[in-house]
Write an enzyme that holds these catalytic residues in place. Structure first.
Site, PDB file in Angstrom:
ATOM      1  N   SER A   1       0.824  -1.198   0.000  1.00 31.58           N
ATOM      2  CA  SER A   1       0.000   0.000   0.000  1.00 31.58           C
ATOM      3  C   SER A   1       0.864   1.256   0.000  1.00 31.58           C
ATOM      4  O   SER A   1       1.638   1.483  -0.915  1.00 31.58           O
ATOM      5  CB  SER A   1      -0.964  -0.031   1.181  1.00 31.58           C
ATOM      6  OG  SER A   1      -1.904   1.006   1.093  1.00 31.58           O
TER       7      SER A   1
ATOM      8  N   ASP B   1      -2.123   6.447  -3.900  1.00 34.13           N
ATOM      9  CA  ASP B   1      -0.976   5.713  -3.364  1.00 34.13           C
ATOM     10  C   ASP B   1      -0.572   4.593  -4.320  1.00 34.13           C
ATOM     11  O   ASP B   1      -1.234   4.368  -5.344  1.00 34.13           O
ATOM     12  CB  ASP B   1      -1.275   5.210  -1.954  1.00 34.13           C
ATOM     13  CG  ASP B   1      -2.293   4.091  -1.909  1.00 34.13           C
ATOM     14  OD1 ASP B   1      -3.013   3.886  -2.903  1.00 34.13           O
ATOM     15  OD2 ASP B   1      -2.384   3.411  -0.865  1.00 34.13           O
TER      16      ASP B   1
ATOM     17  N   ASP C   1      -0.799   1.345  -4.647  1.00 31.90           N
ATOM     18  CA  ASP C   1      -1.738   0.321  -5.109  1.00 31.90           C
ATOM     19  C   ASP C   1      -3.100   0.907  -5.443  1.00 31.90           C
ATOM     20  O   ASP C   1      -4.045   0.183  -5.731  1.00 31.90           O
ATOM     21  CB  ASP C   1      -1.865  -0.824  -4.104  1.00 31.90           C
ATOM     22  CG  ASP C   1      -2.512  -0.414  -2.802  1.00 31.90           C
ATOM     23  OD1 ASP C   1      -2.269   0.722  -2.359  1.00 31.90           O
ATOM     24  OD2 ASP C   1      -3.256  -1.218  -2.216  1.00 31.90           O
TER      25      ASP C   1
ATOM     26  N   ASP D   1      -5.558   2.430  -3.819  1.00 32.01           N
ATOM     27  CA  ASP D   1      -6.792   2.303  -3.048  1.00 32.01           C
ATOM     28  C   ASP D   1      -7.032   3.522  -2.160  1.00 32.01           C
ATOM     29  O   ASP D   1      -8.151   3.761  -1.724  1.00 32.01           O
ATOM     30  CB  ASP D   1      -6.824   1.007  -2.228  1.00 32.01           C
ATOM     31  CG  ASP D   1      -5.713   0.898  -1.196  1.00 32.01           C
ATOM     32  OD1 ASP D   1      -4.799   1.738  -1.189  1.00 32.01           O
ATOM     33  OD2 ASP D   1      -5.760  -0.065  -0.403  1.00 32.01           O
TER      34      ASP D   1
END
Length: 562
Positions: A145, A300, A302, A304
């Site tokens: 993340s 960010d 990834d 999400d």
């Protein structure tokens, strides 16, 4: 075994490759060796997350294989039908993410479980969608993340498309505990797995399907689509899907930060790729001023989580935190759907217990019920899964203060792509009426009161850091702060020791007589303890004064605990 015995075992066993042994031999700091082997990287409800490196307390191909073996046995225990449904696997831009994803697929294949492996980097939300679309029993995404570059992680999803909860995590952990050594884990050769049909690659067909369903979720089209947006994916997975959604939604005035456009697992220009930190916007601000942009958006690695900055009347860009952005979302979604008659009578919104209350006040205005869960979208979206069955409520929106949001039930996780589309739409809607999002937020404060918030994270790494965090929680639990000047403590909720309707969690929430409150909890994914402070007042300055008072007092107590 002691940490030193584990270390020597890795050096002596034929199972571990020479590259791993070479890395371990180069370690000269005894504390570093201890930190790598004093414990196993914990598999929790967030899966795995840790620093990349050799050792039992690190992210590497061996710990990934171990976690996957535990997942595989959990699926095998459910029979051939579950094994045939298979597992969807995605991965982000981080170092070794593609390798870890392939290892996971090959371990599943060795256990006779079908694996659907994406052919390139993907966002985390598309993995959750894929689980539901392909009706797999589970899903895995390899990502850390928003963590620093030397981290990676491994998140597990279940058949509803949400991250696993405690029950499934406990099963996986139990299966992992039965494995006495890494050499018990079988890993099928990739070509063999492909030939047998146990690994199948996923291409753009899933992306196209998901993209169209996202577009269909637009709320208003009577907007100023000439709004100028500067976007940065922070060298992550968001570049292509975010640009595509904005273009197809009609936003053609979008400029991408060139230095942060393409994947880079070193995150060379940003260091800490977390858009929750305003410093991540450094390059976007420079470009935004040059291009005279209206808003800046960052996702960010990834994709999400999402954050934004809005230009004020002086031409400066003002950062909006997760609570402020969420309040704007709640207000825009509910007011628009109330106006156009598409707001269900049983509509509900879900937020975490550490998230502010301005969204609740707005929801009350429209007769929409607000629910609270523990932190993490695995808990927030569990409500959507529950209401699928009971039909008691219709899940409209879920959010938490750490810049995570999801609109509707297409994805049972936070989704920065649909959030990007809605931020652009929201800003464009208000621009048509001569307002910026900053002005809309100020109007909300004038209507509902000035809500203020502050987050402190104290990083304490290693064995001693973990023990100190434990002592901090113990001391606060036993001896809470009774007052802040003349503001007295009125109520405490201990989510570990009390029945709250939520799963047990090491979280302490303190309510003060004036309506202020604060929460202290250890992070579930990073070596830190977090302090969340919230105040509300009719007067902006007084709300901020109380924030500073509470932060200073609690922080002083935390630092005094050695």
């Amino acid at each position: 075994m002691t940490y030193k015995e584990k270390y020597n075992h890795w050096l002596e066993s034929n199972y571990f490759d020479e590259e791993t042994k070479r890395e371990l031999r180069q370690l000269k700091d005894e504390k570093e060796i201890e930190d790598r082997f004093y414990t196993d990287l914990k598999f929790g409800t967030a899966g795995l997350r840790g620093k990349i490196g050799a050792g039992t307390n690190r992210m590497n191909k061996y710990t990934v294989a171990l976690a996957t073996e535990g997942l595989a046995q959990t699926i095998v225990n459910r029979g051939q039908g579950a094994m045939d449904r298979g597992v969807a696997i995605a991965y982000d831009v981080r170092k070794y993410s593609d390798n870890f994803a392939e290892i996971a697929a090959r371990v599943l294949a060795a256990n006779g479980i079908k694996a659907y492996l994406f052919d390139d980097i993907r966002t985390t939300p598309v993995l959750g969608y894929t689980v539901r679309k392909l009706k797999t029993i589970s899903g895995v995404v390899v990502t850390a993340s928003h963590n620093p570059k030397d981290y990676n992680g491994y998140k597990v999803y279940w058949e509803d498309g949400s991250q696993i909860l405690d029950d499934i995590a406990s099963e996986i952990l139990d299966e992992i505990s039965k494995i006495k050594d890494f050499d018990e884990i079988n890993i099928m050769d990739l070509d063999e797995a492909l030939d047998k049909g146990l690994i199948t690659y996923i291409g753009k067909e899933i992306d196209d399907d998901y993209h169209q369903k996202r577009l269909d979720m637009a709320i208003n089209d009577d907007i100023d689509k000439d709004i100028k947006i500067v976007y940065t994916p922070l060298n992550g997975t968001g570049n292509k899907p975010v640009r595509r959604i904005l273009k197809d939604r009609g936003f053609t005035n979008v400029i991408v930060v060139p230095e942060q456009e393409n994947p880079d697992f070193n995150f060379t220009t940003v260091g800490y790729p977390n858009p929750e930190d305003p410093r991540a916007f450094e390059y976007a601000i420079e470009l935004g001023k040059k291009e005279d942009a209206d808003i800046l958006i960052a996702t960010d690695p990834d994709c999400d989580r999402i954050a934004m900055m809005v230009k004020d009347n002086k031409g400066e860009f003002i950062f909006l935190n997760g609570n402020q952005t969420a309040a704007l979302f709640v207000n825009y979604i509910l007011s628009s759907r109330y106006k156009n008659g598409t707001l269900p009578k049983n509509a509900a919104i879900v937020k975490s217990i550490v998230t502010g209350d301005l969204g609740t006040a707005i929801a009350n205005k429209y007769g929409v019920k607000m629910f609270e869960t523990l932190t993490g979208f695995k808990h927030i979206c569990s409500k959507a899964n529950e209401w699928d069955i009971t039909k008691e409520h219709t899940f409209i929106f879920g959010y938490e203060e750490s810049i995570g949001y999801t609109y509707g039930t297409l994805v049972r996780d936070k989704d920065a792509i649909i959030s990007t589309m809605l931020i652009a739409e929201m800003a464009a809607y208000y621009k048509k009426y001569g307002k910026t999002l900053l002005q809309v937020l100020e109007n909300l404060y004038e209507e509902f009161g000035y809500y203020r918030e502050h987050l402190i994270s104290i990083v304490l790494e290693g064995v001693e850091g973990s023990k100190r965090i434990g002592r901090m929680m113990d001391e606060l639990r036993a001896n809470p702060i009774e007052s802040f000047d003349n503001i007295k403590l009125s109520k405490t909720i201990d989510y570990l020791l009390e029945e709250t309707g939520n799963p047990k969690s090491n979280v302490l929430k303190y309510f003060l007589e004036d309506g202020s409150w604060y929460v202290v909890r250890p992070s579930g994914t990073e070596p830190k303890i977090k302090l969340y402070v919230y105040t509300k007042d009719k007067n902006k300055e007084e709300a901020e004064r109380k924030i500073n008072l509470i932060v200073d007092t609690v922080e002083e107590k935390l630092y005094s605990i050695k």
